[in-house]
Design an enzyme around this catalytic site. Structure first.
Site, PDB file in Angstrom:
ATOM      1  N   LYS A 107     -10.751 -96.757  21.516  1.00 45.23           N
ATOM      2  CA  LYS A 107      -9.715 -97.629  22.078  1.00 45.23           C
ATOM      3  C   LYS A 107      -9.308 -98.736  21.106  1.00 45.23           C
ATOM      4  CE  LYS A 107     -10.386 -96.623  26.960  1.00 45.23           C
ATOM      5  NZ  LYS A 107     -11.549 -95.701  26.982  1.00 45.23           N
TER       6      LYS A 107
HETATM    7  C1  LIG Z   1     -11.475 -94.419  27.480  1.00 42.18           C
HETATM    8  C2  LIG Z   1     -12.519 -93.444  27.038  1.00 42.18           C
HETATM    9  C3  LIG Z   1     -12.369 -92.040  27.198  1.00 42.18           C
HETATM   10  C4  LIG Z   1     -11.203 -91.443  27.933  1.00 42.18           C
HETATM   11  O1  LIG Z   1     -10.009 -91.512  27.217  1.00 42.18           O
HETATM   12  P1  LIG Z   1      -8.621 -91.266  27.953  1.00 42.18           P
HETATM   13  O2  LIG Z   1      -7.585 -91.611  26.956  1.00 42.18           O
HETATM   14  O3  LIG Z   1      -8.614 -92.171  29.146  1.00 42.18           O
HETATM   15  O4  LIG Z   1      -8.586 -89.824  28.362  1.00 42.18           O
HETATM   16  C5  LIG Z   1     -13.338 -91.209  26.686  1.00 42.18           C
HETATM   17  N1  LIG Z   1     -14.432 -91.711  26.061  1.00 42.18           N
HETATM   18  C6  LIG Z   1     -14.608 -93.034  25.895  1.00 42.18           C
HETATM   19  C7  LIG Z   1     -15.850 -93.497  25.232  1.00 42.18           C
HETATM   20  C8  LIG Z   1     -13.674 -93.948  26.373  1.00 42.18           C
HETATM   21  O5  LIG Z   1     -13.882 -95.268  26.209  1.00 42.18           O
END
Ligand SMILES: *Cc1c(COP(=O)(O)O)cnc(C)c1O
Length: 435
Positions: A107
């Site tokens: 993220k």
């Molecule tokens: C947010 C997140 C996901 C999911 O990603 P999306 O874009 O919501 O599908 C998967 N793994 C981790 C560690 C995350 O923080």
């Protein structure tokens, strides 16, 4: 780039408006009016370029009319200042590590790019931009560290007391500067409800310039396309042209970015959506019926989503054509028991410690390869560093986790969080009194 709403294709807004509003008023999602095609020569020679160069080329194709090239270069250099290496575990399986940013999760790509784009568009505003965000863990850390020190912005994070891991809490609460943390005596849903109410509060919106750091913001989606191109470049440098990406999916933003990259001309054989038992999309792909369910708690808790908010974007990319979509996207689902076993197996076979989300993507990548042997290289995305999920990993495996650089100093930092009951009036008073 002009954007329309998935609910109203006649609507047109600027990139800047889409960034600050996150969502159109009709509750659709913003989508680019035109999906630009990258020069085939760029793709053919992509192994020659760095992540930063690839990111600029892709971003320039999308938003080159909204942000001049020199400014865009600066934003990218500043935002994407960490690597996304592909590491091979075996001849046909590799992991794309997306956790080398400051919050140790993928993220960071979205949050860091969005923060700098918001800062850029706010330069001429005299009022501070107030970013409100509710988090169950990973989003808040990425947003906090992404906006830390970005001029003209201030972030207020609401997180549920006792419901985030130690590393996550440290990343949320030890920043100071323009980052404030509120420790809410309630659940993630309570945090989200408080934030939602603030956005709909006319008085508050007169006093403060509020915006959300929502995961469906278009400025978070764009930078997530970069690493798909960059992963392909790294494979191509090894002489590999046929690739399958396996993506651990919750809200489907990450895989949605991959599909946007595909539509821009990235050659990919298949995208594998890997989910935990929150399987709304896998059920949709097999039945054609979209039936969201309340989310179920699992070890891979960043994927505990029963009604993935980015899914409409993916349908829109394929013009609602389920058959066309199924040619490109397939999916597999795993429960906690399988996830735990996979983390153990990854460690025993490859000495690789994966977080639970990553382990699910690995399982799905192996399932797909098993059904299509000898044809492709499969790349599974590692979305977070395992140190963020101590409770989900067996103690004997967790012992082997090497902390990323900087993590050991986190625990020595002072926690700066204000406790807040689930009470909107107190939350509002806090925002107004600390303005
Ligand atoms: C947010 C997140 C996901 C999911 O990603 P999306 O874009 O919501 O599908 C998967 N793994 C981790 C560690 C995350 O923080």
């Amino acid at each position: 780039m002009k954007l329309y709403s998935t609910q109203n294709k006649d609507l047109r807004v600027s990139f800047k408006d889409a960034v600050f509003n996150s969502l159109p008023a009709d509750k659709g999602l913003y989508m680019p009016e035109v999906i630009p095609q990258l020069d085939p020569m760029f793709i053919r020679n992509i192994q020659q370029y760095s992540l930063e160069e690839i990111a600029f080329t892709v971003a320039h194709a999308l938003i080159g009319q909204d942000i001049p090239a020199d400014d865009l270069k600066k934003i990218i250099k500043d935002a994407i200042n960490f690597d996304a290496p592909v590491r091979f575990l075996s001849k046909d399986t590799a992991v794309l590590e997306l956790f080398h940013g400051p919050s140790y999760a993928f993220k960071d790509f979205g949050a860091r790019f969005m923060s700098r784009v918001m800062g850029y568009f706010s330069q001429s505003d005299d009022k501070l931009l107030d970013v409100l965000v509710a988090t169950s863990g990973d989003t808040g850390g990425a947003v906090a560290l992404g906006f830390l020190g970005v001029e003209g912005t201030r972030v207020t994070i609401l997180y549920p007391k006792g419901k985030v891991s130690e590393v996550q809490e440290q990343q949320l609460t030890t920043n100071g500067q323009n980052i404030r943390a509120l420790e809410v005596d309630g659940t993630f849903d309570d945090c989200q409800a408080l934030v939602k109410k603030a956005f709909n509060d006319a008085e508050l919106n007169r006093e403060l310039r509020l915006t959300s750091a929502n995961s469906i913001n278009i400025a978070r989606l764009i930078p997530q396309t970069f690493y798909y191109f960059y992963a392909y470049a790294q494979l191509k440098a090894q002489g590999i042209n046929q690739v399958v990406f396996s993506v651990p999916s919750g809200n489907f933003g990450n895989i949605g970015a991959g599909l946007l990259a595909f539509k821009m001309g990235l050659p990919v054989e298949k995208f594998v959506a890997a989910t935990n038992v929150n399987d709304t999309v896998p059920r949709f792909l097999s039945s054609g019926q979209y039936q969201p369910k309340p989310s179920v708690q699992t070890l891979a808790n960043a994927m505990d989503v029963g009604d993935p908010s980015n899914w409409v974007r993916i349908l829109d990319l394929f013009d609602q054509d389920l058959e066309a979509l199924k040619k490109v996207v397939t999916s597999y689902t795993y429960d906690d028991e399988a996830t735990k076993a996979a983390m153990k197996q990854l460690y025993l076979e490859y000495q690789y410690v994966a977080c639970p989300h990553t382990a699910i993507a690995w399982l799905a990548s192996q399932a797909y390869l098993g059904e299509h042997p000898g044809q492709y290289a499969s790349v599974f995305l590692s979305t977070a560093h395992p140190c963020k999920f101590p409770d989900a990993i067996d103690a004997d495996v967790f012992e082997k986790v090497k902390l990323p650089e900087g993590a050991e100093t986190l625990s020595g930092k002072e926690k700066l969080a204000k406790e807040l009951p689930v009470d909107y009036d107190l939350f509002k008073a806090y925002l107004l009194e600390n303005n």
